[in-house]
Design a protein around this motif. Structure first.
Motif, short mmCIF file in Angstrom:
data_model
loop_
_atom_site.label_atom_id
_atom_site.label_comp_id
_atom_site.label_asym_id
_atom_site.label_seq_id
_atom_site.Cartn_x
_atom_site.Cartn_y
_atom_site.Cartn_z
N ARG A 1 26.99 53.31 6.46
CA ARG A 1 26.76 52.96 7.86
C ARG A 1 27.47 51.65 8.18
O ARG A 1 27.60 50.78 7.32
CB ARG A 1 25.26 52.84 8.14
N ARG A 2 27.94 51.52 9.42
CA ARG A 2 28.74 50.38 9.82
C ARG A 2 28.08 49.66 10.98
O ARG A 2 27.69 50.28 11.97
CB ARG A 2 30.15 50.85 10.23
N PHE A 3 27.95 48.34 10.84
CA PHE A 3 27.28 47.52 11.85
C PHE A 3 28.29 46.56 12.46
O PHE A 3 28.91 45.77 11.77
CB PHE A 3 26.13 46.72 11.21
N LEU A 4 28.44 46.66 13.79
CA LEU A 4 29.36 45.77 14.50
C LEU A 4 28.63 44.49 14.90
O LEU A 4 27.40 44.49 15.06
CB LEU A 4 29.89 46.47 15.74
#
Lengths: 177, 179
Positions: free
Chosen positions: B100-103
């Motif tokens: 998962r990618r968090f900006l």
């Protein structure tokens, strides 16, 4: 005999080509977002977000820090829970009215907390949000909420969510927030 | 024999047509992905001539929201003049062990958090690292993540001009107590 066979093959080829051309979607249709229909009360899941409608109500006027906003129609407020799935993302919402008209979230609700159109969804974290629409009252029953990524990117997931089955309550007095 | 040659020629033309049509798309896709990951052992990496250093990393838990944590990263970039624009427009992205990618937060919450942390949010809360003029720059980024992934976070730094190359830092943020 050979001529008949050749003609039959040619005829079949022409018919197949015609059928393909008639059913071939245009570019606008082929590259639409993929919309999933979600029943009332269910949780919807798209590729980049999930969402659920928790409730809805009507407000004849919005009470904002900058003053009261009135309308010739009504303000429809939907309470939502939404989360990202694999990547942080923003969302946009439209109300598809009973007549088929499409209403974007109102820009007159500026200053309300937890606005869907200004929040970021983070993967694995539920966010409680509201989406506020200004619209004629007869567009509400029979309508649905369309949740999608901003600018409706082609081939992305979108959710067409049925609202709760009970009619929205009317809050006669503006609620202080 | 002759028919076989025609079939082979048709196949070769098909492959060539696919290659020619797909080459620009392949190049575009490569520019969106970090395929060559460099993993520095320290808090500093050099990416396309730009030195990237994590000056500060901290985690802040929220008593009212025990399921989530705020990660605060302070990044310094020092590009060489030749590489000045290579990181322009890049996003420093957090990744957890589940892909998962968090900006970085760039909404109202992000501005509030940076203000609480005592940073000048009007300058600092830009998603892009400011490396355009060849001078060094410091950038503050805040992220909101589930509290159970705090120990498994990595920072991915790349830009449109550096990809498919990117730098991946393993993070170990220290708990932060607000005054």
């Amino acid at each position: 005999m050979n001529l008949v066979r050749t003609m039959a093959i040619l005829l079949f080829a022409v018919a197949a080509l015609g059928a393909m051309m008639l059913t071939n979607p245009g570019r606008d249709r082929a590259f639409q977002p993929m919309v999933a229909r979600i029943a009332a009360g269910d949780q919807g899941q798209a590729r980049l977000f999930s969402a659920r409608i928790d409730g809805w109500h009507l407000e004849p006027a919005l009470s904002l820090p900058s003053g009261e906003r009135t309308s010739e129609g009504v303000f429809l407020v939907l309470d939502l829970t939404a989360a990202g799935t694999t990547e942080s993302t923003t969302l946009a919402a439209d109300w598809i009215g009973a007549s088929g008209r499409r209403y974007a979230t109102t820009a007159r609700a500026e200053g309300l907390p937890r606005r869907l159109d200004t929040a970021w969804m983070q993967p694995g974290l539920d966010s409680e949000l509201t989406a506020t629409f200004e619209l004629p009252e007869d567009e509400i029953m029979g309508g649905a909420l369309l949740l999608h990524l901003p600018r409706m990117p082609a081939l992305e997931g979108a959710l067409l969510m049925a609202p709760p089955q009970t009619p929205p309550a009317i809050r006669l007095a503006p609620v202080s927030r | 024999m002759k028919r076989g040659l025609w079939i082979l020629a048709a196949l070769a033309m098909t492959v060539a047509a696919c290659g020619i049509a797909g080459w620009p798309d392949w190049q575009d896709w490569r520019r969106t992905q970090v395929l060559n990951e460099s993993r520095p052992e320290s808090d500093m990496a050099v990416l396309s001539g730009t030195e990237i250093r994590i000056r500060r990393q901290a985690v802040l838990t929220l008593p009212d929201l025990p399921d989530r944590a705020v990660i605060w990263l302070q990044l310094a970039v020092s590009p060489t003049p030749a590489a000045a624009a290579s990181l322009g427009g890049c996003n420093p992205v957090l990744r957890d062990g589940r892909g998962r990618r968090f900006l970085p937060l760039s909404d109202e919450l992000g501005l509030k958090l940076l203000k609480i942390l005592g940073r000048d949010w009007a300058i600092s809360c830009a998603q892009s690292l400011r490396a355009a003029d060849g001078a060094g720059a410091v950038s503050d980024q805040v992220y909101l993540v589930p509290v159970d992934v705090v120990d498994a976070l990595e920072l991915e730094v790349s830009g449109p001009e550096t990809r498919p190359d990117g730098a991946i830092f393993t993070l170990s943020p220290q708990p932060l107590t607000l005054p």
